[in-house]
Every structure is written in structure tokens, then in C-alpha cells.
Design a protein around this motif. Structure first.
Motif, mmCIF file in Angstrom:
data_model
loop_
_atom_site.group_PDB
_atom_site.id
_atom_site.type_symbol
_atom_site.label_atom_id
_atom_site.label_comp_id
_atom_site.label_asym_id
_atom_site.label_seq_id
_atom_site.Cartn_x
_atom_site.Cartn_y
_atom_site.Cartn_z
ATOM 1 N N LYS A 18 0.860 -1.176 0.000
ATOM 2 C CA LYS A 18 0.000 0.000 0.000
ATOM 3 C C LYS A 18 0.896 1.224 0.000
ATOM 4 C CE LYS A 18 -3.706 2.245 2.604
ATOM 5 N NZ LYS A 18 -4.515 2.203 3.840
ATOM 6 N N GLY A 19 0.548 2.206 -0.826
ATOM 7 C CA GLY A 19 1.375 3.396 -0.893
ATOM 8 C C GLY A 19 0.634 4.574 -1.480
ATOM 9 N N LYS A 20 1.275 5.720 -1.373
ATOM 10 C CA LYS A 20 0.734 6.951 -1.954
ATOM 11 C C LYS A 20 1.614 7.332 -3.138
ATOM 12 C CE LYS A 20 -0.780 11.639 -0.856
ATOM 13 N NZ LYS A 20 -1.838 11.706 -1.798
ATOM 14 N N ILE A 21 0.969 7.539 -4.279
ATOM 15 C CA ILE A 21 1.682 7.913 -5.490
ATOM 16 C C ILE A 21 1.941 9.421 -5.452
ATOM 17 C CG2 ILE A 21 1.608 7.971 -8.012
ATOM 18 C CD1 ILE A 21 -0.359 5.574 -7.856
ATOM 19 N N SER A 22 3.178 9.814 -5.691
ATOM 20 C CA SER A 22 3.541 11.229 -5.715
ATOM 21 C C SER A 22 2.735 11.964 -6.781
ATOM 22 C CB SER A 22 5.025 11.414 -6.032
ATOM 23 O OG SER A 22 5.812 10.748 -5.099
ATOM 24 N N ALA A 23 2.386 13.213 -6.484
ATOM 25 C CA ALA A 23 1.581 14.011 -7.411
ATOM 26 C C ALA A 23 2.340 14.382 -8.677
ATOM 27 C CB ALA A 23 1.100 15.274 -6.708
ATOM 28 N N ASP A 24 3.672 14.370 -8.615
ATOM 29 C CA ASP A 24 4.469 14.836 -9.752
ATOM 30 C C ASP A 24 5.329 13.745 -10.392
ATOM 31 O OD1 ASP A 24 6.164 14.466 -7.624
ATOM 32 O OD2 ASP A 24 7.228 16.369 -7.875
ATOM 33 N N THR A 25 5.074 12.476 -10.069
ATOM 34 C CA THR A 25 5.929 11.397 -10.577
ATOM 35 C C THR A 25 5.602 11.023 -12.026
ATOM 36 O OG1 THR A 25 6.800 9.197 -10.099
ATOM 37 C CG2 THR A 25 4.437 9.496 -9.783
ATOM 38 N N VAL A 26 6.614 10.513 -12.738
ATOM 39 C CA VAL A 26 6.357 9.935 -14.063
ATOM 40 C C VAL A 26 6.025 8.452 -13.923
ATOM 41 C CG1 VAL A 26 7.745 11.574 -15.374
ATOM 42 C CG2 VAL A 26 8.807 9.500 -14.511
ATOM 43 N N GLY A 27 6.383 7.854 -12.760
ATOM 44 C CA GLY A 27 6.086 6.451 -12.528
ATOM 45 C C GLY A 27 6.834 5.893 -11.334
ATOM 46 N N PHE A 28 6.696 4.592 -11.153
ATOM 47 C CA PHE A 28 7.389 3.882 -10.079
ATOM 48 C C PHE A 28 7.535 2.429 -10.498
ATOM 49 C CE2 PHE A 28 2.871 3.673 -9.095
ATOM 50 C CZ PHE A 28 2.681 2.348 -8.767
ATOM 51 N N SER A 29 8.313 1.672 -9.723
ATOM 52 C CA SER A 29 8.436 0.247 -10.029
ATOM 53 C C SER A 29 8.488 -0.572 -8.752
ATOM 54 C CB SER A 29 9.667 -0.033 -10.894
ATOM 55 O OG SER A 29 10.848 0.256 -10.200
ATOM 56 N N ILE A 30 7.917 -1.761 -8.851
ATOM 57 C CA ILE A 30 8.024 -2.790 -7.824
ATOM 58 C C ILE A 30 8.756 -3.947 -8.492
ATOM 59 C CG2 ILE A 30 6.786 -4.356 -6.267
ATOM 60 C CD1 ILE A 30 4.430 -2.348 -6.344
ATOM 61 N N PHE A 74 -3.970 6.907 -10.420
ATOM 62 C CA PHE A 74 -3.406 8.158 -10.928
ATOM 63 C C PHE A 74 -2.477 8.794 -9.903
ATOM 64 C CE2 PHE A 74 -7.657 8.489 -9.224
ATOM 65 C CZ PHE A 74 -7.521 9.449 -8.223
ATOM 66 N N ARG A 75 -1.729 9.775 -10.356
ATOM 67 C CA ARG A 75 -0.819 10.511 -9.476
ATOM 68 C C ARG A 75 -1.597 11.110 -8.312
ATOM 69 N NH1 ARG A 75 0.800 12.718 -14.830
ATOM 70 N NH2 ARG A 75 2.885 11.971 -15.300
ATOM 71 N N GLY A 76 -0.994 11.090 -7.131
ATOM 72 C CA GLY A 76 -1.605 11.715 -5.956
ATOM 73 C C GLY A 76 -2.556 10.822 -5.182
ATOM 74 N N CYS A 77 -2.868 9.632 -5.681
ATOM 75 C CA CYS A 77 -3.821 8.776 -4.969
ATOM 76 C C CYS A 77 -3.097 7.718 -4.130
ATOM 77 C CB CYS A 77 -4.812 8.126 -5.930
ATOM 78 S SG CYS A 77 -4.172 6.776 -6.919
ATOM 79 N N THR A 78 -3.840 7.159 -3.189
ATOM 80 C CA THR A 78 -3.343 6.047 -2.380
ATOM 81 C C THR A 78 -3.818 4.748 -3.035
ATOM 82 O OG1 THR A 78 -3.396 7.398 -0.389
ATOM 83 C CG2 THR A 78 -3.378 5.029 -0.064
ATOM 84 N N VAL A 79 -2.901 3.791 -3.167
ATOM 85 C CA VAL A 79 -3.203 2.549 -3.871
ATOM 86 C C VAL A 79 -2.787 1.342 -3.041
ATOM 87 C CG1 VAL A 79 -3.038 3.475 -6.215
ATOM 88 C CG2 VAL A 79 -0.978 2.662 -5.075
ATOM 89 N N LYS A 80 -3.407 0.204 -3.368
ATOM 90 C CA LYS A 80 -3.007 -1.070 -2.763
ATOM 91 C C LYS A 80 -2.875 -2.083 -3.887
ATOM 92 C CE LYS A 80 -4.923 -2.165 1.203
ATOM 93 N NZ LYS A 80 -5.875 -2.687 2.189
#
Length: 127
Positions: A18-30, A74-80
Motif C-alpha cells: 500500500k502506498g501513496k503515489i507522488s503528485a508529480d511522478t512519471v512512474g514507479f516500479s516494484i 493516478f498521481r496523488g492517490c493512495t493505492v493497494k
């Protein structure tokens, strides 16, 4: 960024991130595998391309990408995310219930390594 070297994930295990996506990110990886050089699953949402890229890496060489255009967050949201390791594939359940499946190309029976990089701030993590 988070990096764990002694994860001990096996077939049938489900990893919950579970995490919060940064509002200004282009992406992330697991990333899941034996090491940063040998990955069984690279799960990489890219907001600038509106795509989720999955891939694997063998001896520091990327293999063939799998692209899925179901970017339901989307950017800025909390996801699981729920990442299930099966003998033949990884199943990633997205926040809306959609599943992205990616083959266990290396036939790994155990995952030791995880890294979470980029614009995802981890709130909780459970195996």
C-alpha cells in the motif's frame, strides 16, 4: 526507495503493498527477484505513457516487455497492490480489481529480493 534482500516469498504467497503515489511522478516500479540484476517481475506503471510495463531481467539484461494499458490509478492517490506468486506466473491485482499477469520466466521457486523505487511512498507492506 525501499530494498529488502531477505524476502522469502514462495509460490502461493501474496505480497500486499500500500502506498501513496507522488503528485508529480512519471512512474514507479516494484521489482521482485534474486537481486537487482536478476528480476522475475518488474512492475512499472508509467503515467507519461499511460501504460503498465512488466518485464524480467536476467544477468542485468532486460527481456521482452509486456505492456498493459489498464492504468486505473493516478498521481496523488493512495493505492493497494496484491502481488501473488504462482509457479508459472505473477498475478498483480490493481486497486480496481483488474489483474495483470506476467509469466515466471525464470521458474523461480523463491523470491529473496524486492525493491520499490520511484514515485510510490510505501505506507504498508505485508507478505
Amino acid at each position: 526507495n525501499v530494498e529488502i534482500l531477505n524476502l522469502d516469498m514462495k509460490h502461493g504467497n501474496i505480497l500486499k503493498v500500500k502506498g501513496k503515489i507522488s503528485a508529480d511522478t512519471v512512474g514507479f516500479s516494484i521489482n521482485l527477484g534474486y537481486s537487482s540484476r536478476d528480476l522475475a517481475l518488474h512492475f512499472n506503471p508509467r503515467f507519461n505513457e499511460s501504460v503498465i510495463v512488466c518485464n524480467s531481467k536476467c544477468s542485468d539484461s532486460w527481456q521482452t516487455e509486456h505492456r498493459d494499458h489498464h492504468l486505473s490509478f493516478f498521481r496523488g492517490c493512495t493505492v493497494k497492490f496484491f502481488i501473488e506468486m504462482l509457479s508459472d506466473k505473477f498475478r498483480v491485482k490493481l486497486p480496481d480489481g483488474y489483474e495483470v499477469c506476467f509469466p515466471n520466466r525464470h521458474g523461480y521457486r523463491k523470491i529473496n529480493y524486492i525493491s520499490i523505487m520511484g514515485g510510490l511512498k510505501v505506507i504498508s507492506f505485508k507478505l
